[in-house]
Design a protein around this motif. Structure first.
Motif, PDB file in Angstrom:
ATOM      1  N   MET A   1       0.841  -1.202   0.000  1.00  0.00           N
ATOM      2  CA  MET A   1       0.000   0.000   0.000  1.00  0.00           C
ATOM      3  C   MET A   1       0.879   1.255   0.000  1.00  0.00           C
ATOM      4  SD  MET A   1      -2.944   1.127   2.691  1.00  0.00           S
ATOM      5  CE  MET A   1      -2.148   1.876   4.062  1.00  0.00           C
ATOM      6  N   ILE A   2       0.441   2.241  -0.757  1.00  0.00           N
ATOM      7  CA  ILE A   2       1.152   3.524  -0.710  1.00  0.00           C
ATOM      8  C   ILE A   2       0.217   4.588  -0.154  1.00  0.00           C
ATOM      9  CG2 ILE A   2       0.642   3.974  -3.168  1.00  0.00           C
ATOM     10  CD1 ILE A   2       3.358   5.670  -3.000  1.00  0.00           C
ATOM     11  N   GLU A   3       0.783   5.428   0.663  1.00  0.00           N
ATOM     12  CA  GLU A   3       0.002   6.489   1.277  1.00  0.00           C
ATOM     13  C   GLU A   3       0.767   7.803   1.108  1.00  0.00           C
ATOM     14  OE1 GLU A   3      -0.943   5.289   5.243  1.00  0.00           O
ATOM     15  OE2 GLU A   3      -2.194   7.049   5.554  1.00  0.00           O
ATOM     16  N   ILE A   4       0.125   8.759   0.501  1.00  0.00           N
ATOM     17  CA  ILE A   4       0.752  10.075   0.341  1.00  0.00           C
ATOM     18  C   ILE A   4       0.010  11.011   1.285  1.00  0.00           C
ATOM     19  CG2 ILE A   4       1.174  11.955  -1.298  1.00  0.00           C
ATOM     20  CD1 ILE A   4       1.032   9.673  -3.465  1.00  0.00           C
ATOM     21  N   ARG A   5       0.770  11.656   2.170  1.00  0.00           N
ATOM     22  CA  ARG A   5       0.132  12.488   3.202  1.00  0.00           C
ATOM     23  C   ARG A   5       0.566  13.939   3.078  1.00  0.00           C
ATOM     24  NH1 ARG A   5       1.243   9.107   8.609  1.00  0.00           N
ATOM     25  NH2 ARG A   5       0.016   7.255   8.140  1.00  0.00           N
ATOM     26  N   ASP A   6      -0.396  14.780   2.834  1.00  0.00           N
ATOM     27  CA  ASP A   6      -0.207  16.234   2.831  1.00  0.00           C
ATOM     28  C   ASP A   6       1.089  16.667   2.140  1.00  0.00           C
ATOM     29  OD1 ASP A   6      -1.186  18.734   3.371  1.00  0.00           O
ATOM     30  OD2 ASP A   6      -0.178  18.907   5.302  1.00  0.00           O
ATOM     31  N   LEU A   7       1.253  16.159   0.925  1.00  0.00           N
ATOM     32  CA  LEU A   7       2.485  16.409   0.164  1.00  0.00           C
ATOM     33  C   LEU A   7       2.464  17.799  -0.480  1.00  0.00           C
ATOM     34  CD1 LEU A   7       4.972  14.554  -0.944  1.00  0.00           C
ATOM     35  CD2 LEU A   7       3.720  14.726  -3.057  1.00  0.00           C
ATOM     36  N   HIS A   8       3.507  18.563  -0.194  1.00  0.00           N
ATOM     37  CA  HIS A   8       3.659  19.894  -0.802  1.00  0.00           C
ATOM     38  C   HIS A   8       4.950  19.926  -1.585  1.00  0.00           C
ATOM     39  CE1 HIS A   8       0.565  22.293   1.453  1.00  0.00           C
ATOM     40  NE2 HIS A   8       0.601  21.190   2.177  1.00  0.00           N
ATOM     41  N   LYS A   9       4.954  20.654  -2.692  1.00  0.00           N
ATOM     42  CA  LYS A   9       6.199  20.881  -3.414  1.00  0.00           C
ATOM     43  C   LYS A   9       6.177  22.288  -3.987  1.00  0.00           C
ATOM     44  CE  LYS A   9      10.093  19.948  -5.478  1.00  0.00           C
ATOM     45  NZ  LYS A   9      11.333  19.742  -4.677  1.00  0.00           N
ATOM     46  N   HIS A  10       7.227  23.053  -3.662  1.00  0.00           N
ATOM     47  CA  HIS A  10       7.344  24.362  -4.296  1.00  0.00           C
ATOM     48  C   HIS A  10       8.745  24.530  -4.855  1.00  0.00           C
ATOM     49  CE1 HIS A  10       8.841  25.466  -0.205  1.00  0.00           C
ATOM     50  NE2 HIS A  10       9.711  26.136  -0.947  1.00  0.00           N
ATOM     51  N   TYR A  11       8.869  25.404  -5.811  1.00  0.00           N
ATOM     52  CA  TYR A  11      10.180  25.738  -6.368  1.00  0.00           C
ATOM     53  C   TYR A  11      10.428  27.217  -6.121  1.00  0.00           C
ATOM     54  CZ  TYR A  11       9.766  21.345  -8.949  1.00  0.00           C
ATOM     55  OH  TYR A  11       9.626  20.037  -9.276  1.00  0.00           O
ATOM     56  N   ASP A  12      11.679  27.540  -5.777  1.00  0.00           N
ATOM     57  CA  ASP A  12      12.052  28.952  -5.671  1.00  0.00           C
ATOM     58  C   ASP A  12      12.715  29.340  -6.979  1.00  0.00           C
ATOM     59  OD1 ASP A  12      11.188  29.505  -3.000  1.00  0.00           O
ATOM     60  OD2 ASP A  12      12.749  28.115  -2.347  1.00  0.00           O
ATOM     61  N   THR A  13      12.082  30.201  -7.708  1.00  0.00           N
ATOM     62  CA  THR A  13      12.623  30.609  -9.006  1.00  0.00           C
ATOM     63  C   THR A  13      12.992  32.093  -8.952  1.00  0.00           C
ATOM     64  OG1 THR A  13      10.522  31.354  -9.929  1.00  0.00           O
ATOM     65  CG2 THR A  13      11.006  29.012 -10.127  1.00  0.00           C
ATOM     66  N   ALA A  14      13.656  32.539 -10.021  1.00  0.00           N
ATOM     67  CA  ALA A  14      14.057  33.950 -10.094  1.00  0.00           C
ATOM     68  C   ALA A  14      12.823  34.846  -9.986  1.00  0.00           C
ATOM     69  CB  ALA A  14      14.795  34.205 -11.401  1.00  0.00           C
ATOM     70  N   ALA A  15      11.703  34.332 -10.492  1.00  0.00           N
ATOM     71  CA  ALA A  15      10.474  35.135 -10.481  1.00  0.00           C
ATOM     72  C   ALA A  15       9.707  34.992  -9.162  1.00  0.00           C
ATOM     73  CB  ALA A  15       9.591  34.720 -11.652  1.00  0.00           C
ATOM     74  N   GLY A  16      10.260  34.219  -8.221  1.00  0.00           N
ATOM     75  CA  GLY A  16       9.577  34.035  -6.934  1.00  0.00           C
ATOM     76  C   GLY A  16       9.219  32.579  -6.695  1.00  0.00           C
ATOM     77  N   ARG A  17       8.485  32.352  -5.628  1.00  0.00           N
ATOM     78  CA  ARG A  17       8.126  30.980  -5.235  1.00  0.00           C
ATOM     79  C   ARG A  17       6.954  30.465  -6.075  1.00  0.00           C
ATOM     80  NH1 ARG A  17       7.213  28.399   0.608  1.00  0.00           N
ATOM     81  NH2 ARG A  17       5.263  27.309   0.182  1.00  0.00           N
ATOM     82  N   VAL A  18       7.121  29.225  -6.574  1.00  0.00           N
ATOM     83  CA  VAL A  18       6.032  28.601  -7.335  1.00  0.00           C
ATOM     84  C   VAL A  18       5.539  27.396  -6.548  1.00  0.00           C
ATOM     85  CG1 VAL A  18       5.352  27.587  -9.563  1.00  0.00           C
ATOM     86  CG2 VAL A  18       7.248  29.217  -9.474  1.00  0.00           C
ATOM     87  N   ASP A  19       4.281  27.444  -6.100  1.00  0.00           N
ATOM     88  CA  ASP A  19       3.701  26.304  -5.377  1.00  0.00           C
ATOM     89  C   ASP A  19       3.078  25.362  -6.388  1.00  0.00           C
ATOM     90  OD1 ASP A  19       3.967  26.766  -2.424  1.00  0.00           O
ATOM     91  OD2 ASP A  19       3.151  28.707  -3.072  1.00  0.00           O
ATOM     92  N   VAL A  20       3.650  24.183  -6.534  1.00  0.00           N
ATOM     93  CA  VAL A  20       3.172  23.250  -7.571  1.00  0.00           C
ATOM     94  C   VAL A  20       2.231  22.197  -6.976  1.00  0.00           C
ATOM     95  CG1 VAL A  20       3.864  21.620  -9.351  1.00  0.00           C
ATOM     96  CG2 VAL A  20       5.246  23.649  -8.941  1.00  0.00           C
ATOM     97  N   LEU A  21       2.588  21.617  -5.837  1.00  0.00           N
ATOM     98  CA  LEU A  21       1.694  20.649  -5.176  1.00  0.00           C
ATOM     99  C   LEU A  21       1.287  21.239  -3.827  1.00  0.00           C
ATOM    100  CD1 LEU A  21       3.589  17.318  -5.965  1.00  0.00           C
ATOM    101  CD2 LEU A  21       1.653  18.298  -7.203  1.00  0.00           C
ATOM    102  N   LYS A  22      -0.046  21.274  -3.595  1.00  0.00           N
ATOM    103  CA  LYS A  22      -0.533  22.033  -2.431  1.00  0.00           C
ATOM    104  C   LYS A  22      -1.313  21.141  -1.469  1.00  0.00           C
ATOM    105  CE  LYS A  22      -1.033  25.771  -5.752  1.00  0.00           C
ATOM    106  NZ  LYS A  22      -2.013  26.366  -6.683  1.00  0.00           N
ATOM    107  N   GLY A  23      -0.656  20.091  -0.987  1.00  0.00           N
ATOM    108  CA  GLY A  23      -1.324  19.246   0.007  1.00  0.00           C
ATOM    109  C   GLY A  23      -2.038  18.074  -0.626  1.00  0.00           C
ATOM    110  N   ILE A  24      -1.249  17.144  -1.178  1.00  0.00           N
ATOM    111  CA  ILE A  24      -1.838  15.969  -1.839  1.00  0.00           C
ATOM    112  C   ILE A  24      -1.991  14.846  -0.823  1.00  0.00           C
ATOM    113  CG2 ILE A  24      -1.472  14.220  -3.641  1.00  0.00           C
ATOM    114  CD1 ILE A  24      -1.832  16.985  -4.831  1.00  0.00           C
ATOM    115  N   ASN A  25      -3.196  14.279  -0.750  1.00  0.00           N
ATOM    116  CA  ASN A  25      -3.452  13.092   0.064  1.00  0.00           C
ATOM    117  C   ASN A  25      -4.005  12.007  -0.844  1.00  0.00           C
ATOM    118  OD1 ASN A  25      -3.016  13.927   2.976  1.00  0.00           O
ATOM    119  ND2 ASN A  25      -4.344  15.560   2.229  1.00  0.00           N
ATOM    120  N   LEU A  26      -3.392  10.841  -0.798  1.00  0.00           N
ATOM    121  CA  LEU A  26      -3.828   9.757  -1.697  1.00  0.00           C
ATOM    122  C   LEU A  26      -3.409   8.422  -1.088  1.00  0.00           C
ATOM    123  CD1 LEU A  26      -5.051   9.455  -4.614  1.00  0.00           C
ATOM    124  CD2 LEU A  26      -2.709   9.308  -5.440  1.00  0.00           C
ATOM    125  N   VAL A  27      -4.344   7.454  -1.094  1.00  0.00           N
ATOM    126  CA  VAL A  27      -4.007   6.112  -0.609  1.00  0.00           C
ATOM    127  C   VAL A  27      -4.314   5.124  -1.724  1.00  0.00           C
ATOM    128  CG1 VAL A  27      -4.562   4.327   1.091  1.00  0.00           C
ATOM    129  CG2 VAL A  27      -4.578   6.726   1.772  1.00  0.00           C
TER     130      VAL A  27
END
Ligand code: ADP
Length: 340
Positions: free
Chosen positions: A1-27
């Motif tokens: 079983m795989i469980e993804i809990r409140d996964l966030h991913k952002h990148y800091d770019t020259a143009a500022g912070r880019v929030d790509v994944l904003k709290g993924i939950n999946l089982v």
């Protein structure tokens, strides 16, 4: 079983912070295939990279059989990373190595002894139906065969989760069907949890048990395939089995949209409406497909000679979710009246 809990991913770019994944939950339980669908730019590739730990999540957890892989480093991470096998769109085989050598690569990296490696590679080749191609080079194979080699390589270290990242994109229908048949068998024979990242709705309909819709970094819908298809409010369901709105034909009283909620619907339900209940029925559109667990479909019917509420109740009892379709012309007139 795989469980993804409140996964966030952002990148800091020259143009500022880019929030790509904003709290993924999946089982995804063992033996189940979950498809992750979504428009381009939704974050599917980023999610795939975070699950396979090619990229480090900014926060949140990825647990495989209870072990939090996202918290591991170095040796521990390398050891547990084996529990995830990934199949990529381009199969990513090494051109100068034979099929057998490509499949053996993860085993070689792990230091498996030669005789064991030979046996395991033979077993994997047989599992993907390519025993006679062992000594061929990737350039001598079709796209579908290369993809099957990619699957054999992904299985080499006996993963618990198989992550398929657009693995059927660009393949012809026959090769796609072979790959999907293989994934289906792996799910049942080995009890693998499978995450299918794809933009191809046909693929999702064919093998997925459940579907998660990703939109701008969030999961906006998640449910069993059949549930989404029979829910008229579901956007994902609408994309999985599109149904064009149909106008009311002359001599009919109303239009019903009917979805197969159960897998055991009597195939003669339309003739039962007319023969047993005296309705006149016109089939206006829709699609019904043979699914692994029975027919899956949505159709649009013109009806007369039966009260709408009675028809809806009858259909409900037969495992069909029916709703009164709004006449597109009336709806347009109402919209104009409301805005006036
Ligand atoms: P999808 O696979 O659904 O098309 P992606 O995961 O490739 O979506 O991208 C989602 C969003 O994240 C896009 O807006 C993309 O520009 C942004 N993105 C992806 N990788 C990076 C990165 N390394 N740096 C900055 N932004 C990124």
């Amino acid at each position: 079983m795989i469980e993804i809990r409140d996964l966030h991913k952002h990148y800091d770019t020259a143009a500022g912070r880019v929030d790509v994944l904003k709290g993924i939950n999946l089982v995804v339980p063992a033996g189940e295939i979950t498809a992750v669908v979504g428009p381009s730019g939704a974050g599917k590739s980023t999610l795939s990279h975070c699950i396979s730990l090619l990229e480090k999540p900014s926060s949140g957890q990825v647990l495989v059989d209870g072990v939090d892989l996202s918290s591991l480093r170095g040796k521990g991470l390398r050891a547990h990373r084996r529990s995830i096998g990934t199949i990529f769109q381009n199969s990513a085989l090494l051109r100068r190595m034979t099929v057998a050598e490509n499949i053996a690569l993860p085993l070689r990296n792990l230091g498996v002894v030669h005789s064991q490696m030979v046996d395991r590679v033979a077993e994997l080749l047989e599992r993907v139906g390519l025993s006679e191609k062992a000594n061929h080079y990737p350039g001598q194979l079709s796209g579908g065969q290369r993809q099957r080699v990619g699957i054999a390589r992904a299985l080499a270290l006996r993963p618990r989760l198989l992550l398929s990242d657009e693995s059927t994109s660009g393949l012809d229908p026959e090769s796609t069907a072979q790959i999907l048949g293989l994934l289906d068998a792996l799910r049942s024979d080995l009890g693998l949890a499978i995450i299918l990242i794809t933009h191809e709705m046909d693929v999702v309909r064919d093998v997925a048990d459940s579907v998660a819709q990703l939109d701008r970094g969030r999961i906006t819908e998640h449910g069993a395939l059949r549930e989404l298809v029979s829910d008229r409010h579901s956007q994902a369901g609408g994309k999985l089995l599109p149904l064009k709105p149909s106008g009311l034909p002359a001599n009919f009283d109303y239009v019903l949209t009917v979805a197969y909620r159960n897998s055991t619907v009597d195939p003669e339900w339309i003739s039962r409406l007319s023969v047993d209940h005296g309705a006149r029925v016109a089939l206006l559109g829709g699609s019904v497909e043979a699914h692994r667990d029975g027919p899956l479909g949505r159709v649009s019917l013109g009806l007369s000679g039966l009260e709408p509420s009675h028809a809806i109740a009858l259909l409900d009892g037969w495992g069909l979710a029916a709703t009164l379709a709004v006449d597109p012309v009336i709806e347009a007139v109402e919209r104009i009246e409301v805005s006036a």
